[in-house]
Design a protein around this motif. Structure first.
Motif, PDB file in Angstrom:
ATOM      1  N   UNK A 171       0.837  -1.198   0.000  1.00  0.00           N
ATOM      2  CA  UNK A 171       0.000   0.000   0.000  1.00  0.00           C
ATOM      3  C   UNK A 171       0.867   1.242   0.000  1.00  0.00           C
ATOM      4  N   UNK A 172       0.244   2.388  -0.344  1.00  0.00           N
ATOM      5  CA  UNK A 172       0.985   3.646  -0.334  1.00  0.00           C
ATOM      6  C   UNK A 172       1.252   4.067   1.115  1.00  0.00           C
ATOM      7  N   UNK A 173       2.198   4.966   1.334  1.00  0.00           N
ATOM      8  CA  UNK A 173       2.582   5.375   2.702  1.00  0.00           C
ATOM      9  C   UNK A 173       1.404   5.902   3.529  1.00  0.00           C
ATOM     10  N   UNK A 174       0.473   6.616   2.887  1.00  0.00           N
ATOM     11  CA  UNK A 174      -0.673   7.187   3.633  1.00  0.00           C
ATOM     12  C   UNK A 174      -1.527   6.078   4.222  1.00  0.00           C
ATOM     13  N   UNK A 175      -1.791   5.037   3.375  1.00  0.00           N
ATOM     14  CA  UNK A 175      -2.599   3.919   3.862  1.00  0.00           C
ATOM     15  C   UNK A 175      -1.861   3.134   4.942  1.00  0.00           C
ATOM     16  N   UNK A 176      -0.521   3.008   4.768  1.00  0.00           N
ATOM     17  CA  UNK A 176       0.267   2.301   5.771  1.00  0.00           C
ATOM     18  C   UNK A 176       0.194   3.015   7.121  1.00  0.00           C
ATOM     19  N   UNK A 177       0.187   4.370   7.042  1.00  0.00           N
ATOM     20  CA  UNK A 177       0.078   5.160   8.283  1.00  0.00           C
ATOM     21  C   UNK A 177      -1.287   4.939   8.940  1.00  0.00           C
ATOM     22  N   UNK A 178      -2.359   4.921   8.109  1.00  0.00           N
ATOM     23  CA  UNK A 178      -3.707   4.674   8.650  1.00  0.00           C
ATOM     24  C   UNK A 178      -3.798   3.304   9.296  1.00  0.00           C
ATOM     25  N   UNK A 179      -3.167   2.291   8.613  1.00  0.00           N
ATOM     26  CA  UNK A 179      -3.197   0.938   9.176  1.00  0.00           C
ATOM     27  C   UNK A 179      -2.530   0.900  10.546  1.00  0.00           C
ATOM     28  N   UNK A 180      -1.445   1.639  10.667  1.00  0.00           N
ATOM     29  CA  UNK A 180      -0.736   1.675  11.934  1.00  0.00           C
ATOM     30  C   UNK A 180      -1.566   2.358  13.017  1.00  0.00           C
ATOM     31  N   UNK A 181      -2.237   3.470  12.622  1.00  0.00           N
ATOM     32  CA  UNK A 181      -3.084   4.202  13.588  1.00  0.00           C
ATOM     33  C   UNK A 181      -4.271   3.372  14.058  1.00  0.00           C
ATOM     34  N   UNK A 182      -4.831   2.568  13.140  1.00  0.00           N
ATOM     35  CA  UNK A 182      -6.004   1.755  13.473  1.00  0.00           C
ATOM     36  C   UNK A 182      -5.619   0.424  14.101  1.00  0.00           C
ATOM     37  N   UNK A 183      -4.310   0.147  14.235  1.00  0.00           N
ATOM     38  CA  UNK A 183      -3.847  -1.086  14.874  1.00  0.00           C
ATOM     39  C   UNK A 183      -4.440  -2.326  14.203  1.00  0.00           C
ATOM     40  N   UNK A 184      -4.363  -2.385  12.863  1.00  0.00           N
ATOM     41  CA  UNK A 184      -4.870  -3.533  12.121  1.00  0.00           C
ATOM     42  C   UNK A 184      -3.933  -4.703  12.363  1.00  0.00           C
ATOM     43  N   UNK A 185      -4.495  -5.838  12.869  1.00  0.00           N
ATOM     44  CA  UNK A 185      -3.659  -6.983  13.220  1.00  0.00           C
ATOM     45  C   UNK A 185      -4.048  -8.268  12.503  1.00  0.00           C
ATOM     46  N   UNK A 186      -5.267  -8.333  11.937  1.00  0.00           N
ATOM     47  CA  UNK A 186      -5.704  -9.565  11.270  1.00  0.00           C
ATOM     48  C   UNK A 186      -6.091  -9.263   9.837  1.00  0.00           C
ATOM     49  N   UNK A 187      -6.096 -10.321   9.040  1.00  0.00           N
ATOM     50  CA  UNK A 187      -6.486 -10.146   7.644  1.00  0.00           C
ATOM     51  C   UNK A 187      -7.939  -9.696   7.549  1.00  0.00           C
ATOM     52  N   UNK A 188      -8.776 -10.185   8.455  1.00  0.00           N
ATOM     53  CA  UNK A 188     -10.184  -9.790   8.449  1.00  0.00           C
ATOM     54  C   UNK A 188     -10.322  -8.280   8.679  1.00  0.00           C
TER      55      UNK A 188
END
Length: 516
Positions: free
Chosen positions: A54-71
């Motif tokens: 993913x692009x850096x912006x989406x990677x930052x959002x993923x980190x902020x939302x603490x995404x841990x599972x594929x679901x």
């Protein structure tokens, strides 16, 4: 470490964390245990690979939302794809959060202790900015509650009435429960009431019970449930009326008996007096003779002594006869004396009840009318003037509406005490009706009536009317009328009432009267 060991540790982790064995939770636990064991499992690195693509912006959002599972990753991508306006999405998230809080608030007041406790904890977490893993933990607790909830306990209530597991309130209302939680059974209550009612049928003075009263008493005693029927009401009223009639008849017979004894006593006393008349004449004759014996009192003293002795003997004989007669009837007299005292007390109580206001203990309307007639008779015969003063507590309805009728009663009693304190012993004060009071002032003209009314008005204005730590502001208006200035008693009373109306109309808390 083998794969089987990692699998076993993953299952133990789920149990310790209180999570169900679902694919998502298992995959998360398995990857954590594999990482902990230092084993590189390809299935556990898919999320990391997808994130790097993913692009850096989406990677930052993923980190902020603490995404841990594929679901969670898939849901994140879907939300990004569906998002057309960041502002709208933020509003939607806030609306969802508010809706969730309201739902939990509703659950918190429902009649399930475990759900209510969990709901309150969830509301607290949402309001304090909980982290995603904390919110996820509460979500898991709600999943656990939903999957383990058991409402079979409601089936235990089926023996007490209709049970509807979808409507707990309806189920409770359908149960046949008394105030203590048991089955409703009115029989014991009706039996107690029937005994009290039957006791009230028994005459308090009369010595016998009417057959009609006895029959209805037996009927109610044998079947207390009759008290629930409307048909028994007339019979009960009739029985009470008969009991009162029996008592009245018994009192009447007692009074007649007392009258008979008094007649006998009167005849005996009259007979004694008649018998002593001759002796009295002799005493008067001896007195005159003693006065005429001034020159030679010693010579004629024997004659006087003889006559005095004769009178003394006659009086002694009469006294002995009366004493003997009284002793013969002492038992009857004592018994009747007790009955007389009892009747006197009852008559006095009835007299007080008929002339005394039950609340203020002042004279009531009937007594005031009687006193007015007496004053009118004195005015016509002896020209003894008097004044009538009508009082009315201002805005008394507001007192009842604001503080309650008990407070209103307390104000009436306090005002009655003020009237008693300000009036003279020769004056008459009473409760005319409601919040209206009347004073009859003997030997008093309009000027004196106004002075009295003003004293009462000022006393009321300065008084502290208190009820349950609340101070109640009270004022009084009054109208004064003098008998000598009116053609009749009714005209005097009407005039006082009219001037009271004028005082009310002119602003209250004042005294009005005829100025000329």
């Amino acid at each position: 470490m083998t794969i089987q060991a990692i699998i076993n540790n993953a299952v133990k982790r789920l149990k310790l964390e209180g999570k169900l064995l679902t694919p998502d939770f298992y995959a998360e636990a398995f990857c954590k245990e594999a990482k902990k064991a230092g084993m590189n499992v390809e299935d556990c690195t898919h999320l990391e690979k997808f994130t790097k693509s993913l692009n850096p912006e989406f990677q930052k959002d993923l980190k902020n939302y603490h995404i841990k599972t594929q679901h969670e990753f898939v849901r994140f991508i879907i939300s990004k794809l569906n998002r057309t306006n960041p502002t709208i999405s933020t509003q939607v998230v806030e609306s969802h959060l508010l809706l969730a809080k309201r739902v939990f608030q509703v659950i918190a007041v429902l009649h399930n202790k475990e759900a209510a406790t969990l709901a309150k904890q969830t509301i607290s977490a949402l309001g304090s900015g909980a982290k995603p893993e904390q919110i996820d933990g509460f979500r898991q607790l709600w999943v656990n509650f939903l999957t383990t909830y058991d409402d079979t306990f409601l089936q235990k209530l089926k023996s007490l009435g209709n049970v509807d597991s979808d409507d707990l309130k309806k189920s409770i209302e359908g149960l046949n429960l008394d105030a203590g939680g048991g089955m409703v059974d009115s029989t014991p209550v009706l039996e107690k009431v029937s005994k009290l009612l039957i006791s009230s049928f028994v005459p308090s003075i009369a010595s016998s019970v009417n057959d009609t009263i006895a029959n209805i008493s037996i009927k109610i005693q044998q079947n207390p449930s009759l008290l629930e029927s409307e048909s028994i009401e007339k019979e009960i009223k009739s029985a009470i009326s008969l009991r009162i009639a029996l008592d009245k008849e018994s009192v009447k017979e007692m009074v007649e008996s007392i009258d008979g004894v008094l007649d006998k006593l009167s005849l005996r006393l009259i007979d004694m007096i008649e018998k002593s008349d001759s002796s009295n004449e002799e005493i008067q004759s001896i007195k005159k003779e003693l006065e005429s014996y001034a020159e030679s009192p010693v010579t004629n003293f024997k004659v006087a002594h003889k006559k005095l002795y004769t009178i003394a003997v006659a009086l002694e004989e009469n006294t002995q006869l009366l004493s003997k007669d009284l002793k013969n009837h002492s038992g009857e007299v004592n018994a009747l004396s007790k009955k007389v005292k009892k009747l006197e007390k009852e008559l006095e109580a009835a007299k007080q009840e008929s002339k005394e206001d039950f609340l203020t203990k002042l004279y009531n309307r009937r007594a005031l009318d009687d006193f007015m007639e007496i004053k009118e008779a004195e005015f016509k015969r002896y020209e003894r003037n008097f004044s009538v003063v009508m009082f009315d507590l201002d805005k008394f309805k507001d007192v009842n509406d604001t503080f309650g009728h008990d407070a209103g009663d307390a104000v009436l009693v306090a005002f009655a005490k003020i009237l008693k304190k300000e009036c003279r012993t020769v004056d008459v004060v009473g409760r005319f009706g409601g919040e209206e009071f009347l004073a009859i002032l003997s030997e008093t003209d309009t000027k004196g009536g106004v002075i009295f009314a003003e004293k009462v008005r000022k006393h009321v204005q300065k008084a502290r009317f208190m009820y349950q730590s609340n101070r109640i502001s009270v004022t009084v208006s009054s109208g004064v009328a003098e008998r000598a200035k009116h053609i009749s008693l009714s005209a005097t009373a009407n005039s006082a009432d009219e001037y009271l109306y004028v005082a009310k109309k002119n602003g209250r808390n004042r005294v009005e009267y005829k100025k000329k």
